[in-house]
Enzyme design. Sequence first.
Site, PDB file in Angstrom:
ATOM      1  N   SER A  97     104.601 -63.832 -47.135  1.00 14.84           N
ATOM      2  CA  SER A  97     104.684 -63.009 -45.974  1.00 14.84           C
ATOM      3  C   SER A  97     104.002 -61.192 -46.214  1.00 14.84           C
ATOM      4  O   SER A  97     103.002 -61.439 -45.954  1.00 14.84           O
ATOM      5  CB  SER A  97     106.175 -62.660 -47.105  1.00 14.84           C
ATOM      6  OG  SER A  97     107.021 -62.512 -46.126  1.00 14.84           O
ATOM      7  N   ASP A 227     110.197 -70.638 -39.499  1.00 13.97           N
ATOM      8  CA  ASP A 227     109.231 -69.460 -39.796  1.00 13.97           C
ATOM      9  C   ASP A 227     110.513 -68.244 -39.626  1.00 13.97           C
ATOM     10  O   ASP A 227     110.076 -68.661 -38.318  1.00 13.97           O
ATOM     11  CB  ASP A 227     108.373 -69.168 -39.883  1.00 13.97           C
ATOM     12  CG  ASP A 227     108.571 -68.087 -41.416  1.00 13.97           C
ATOM     13  OD1 ASP A 227     109.144 -67.118 -41.307  1.00 13.97           O
ATOM     14  OD2 ASP A 227     107.047 -67.602 -42.421  1.00 13.97           O
ATOM     15  N   HIS A 256     110.209 -70.554 -44.036  1.00  9.69           N
ATOM     16  CA  HIS A 256     109.850 -69.047 -44.366  1.00  9.69           C
ATOM     17  C   HIS A 256     109.057 -69.153 -46.378  1.00  9.69           C
ATOM     18  O   HIS A 256     107.845 -69.172 -46.419  1.00  9.69           O
ATOM     19  CB  HIS A 256     110.448 -68.135 -44.341  1.00  9.69           C
ATOM     20  CG  HIS A 256     109.096 -66.391 -44.296  1.00  9.69           C
ATOM     21  ND1 HIS A 256     107.610 -66.121 -43.949  1.00  9.69           N
ATOM     22  CD2 HIS A 256     109.290 -65.645 -45.860  1.00  9.69           C
ATOM     23  CE1 HIS A 256     107.619 -65.088 -44.362  1.00  9.69           C
ATOM     24  NE2 HIS A 256     108.177 -64.827 -46.231  1.00  9.69           N
TER      25      HIS A 256
END
Length: 276
Positions: A97, A227, A256
């Site tokens: 991320s 995601d 995610h």
Amino acid sequence: MGFITTKDGTEIFYKDWGSKDAQPIVFHHGWPLSADDWDNQMLFFLHNGYRVIAHDRRGHGRSTQSDTGNEMDTYAADVAELAEALDLKNAVHIGHSTGGGEVAHYVARAKPGRVAKAVLIGAVPPIMVKSAKNPGGLPIEVFDGFRAALVANRVQFYYDVPSGPFYGFNRPGAKVSQGIIDNWWRQGMMGGAKAHYDCIKAFSETDFTDDLEKIDVPVLVMHGDDDQIVPYADSAPLSAKLLRNATLKTYAGLPHGLCTTHPDIVNADLLAFIKS
């Protein structure tokens, strides 16, 4: 475990496990978490003979709750100072991320010999926010909403994110883990509200296009196509196209937070890439 003190006086917490003679793997966490988010991967790669390192980004976890420097240039500079202090060579840098953006920004600037490979998992590059240049991005209002929720009630916001979209726990039939939700909350609340507020701009508005184009080491791009935090279509495939030497792996139906929900899949693919 220990700390380094950066040039601006910020203390960066890090874990460093394993033989100092082994190839190092450096893990970069997402917002607003800490090095603890990598526990599963750290133990897996330690047991496979690697030296494993993870740090708390400034303003996160056990590092200084900084009110300045909460942007990608400084994040990457902090990583460079950590790599220098630990004399890391031929390292594999893995980022999830926001940590994927940090990896791209650092690796594009790293000294020769420091980096062997990189991995971007559910990562924010090339750029998240919608613009004329990036019409597939998320509207700025989405990130304004994050900031407003953080200011209004950070304690509740940090339950709402992992309870819902982060791990896909809002999907029908999802196997919800209260422990995972609580651990996300715990990590988030360890960090500083100001740093976390600033980091929303850093992860959403930083354009990593130039970084991706500069990177010449092999890069594995991993992303779940369900995601809900970093939408797949505007991230992983675009990053893979910009990189000189990329391998794109798309995971059908994964969320995610796939490193936590599906570590067996992720770890096996990471190990195969590192050994290749």
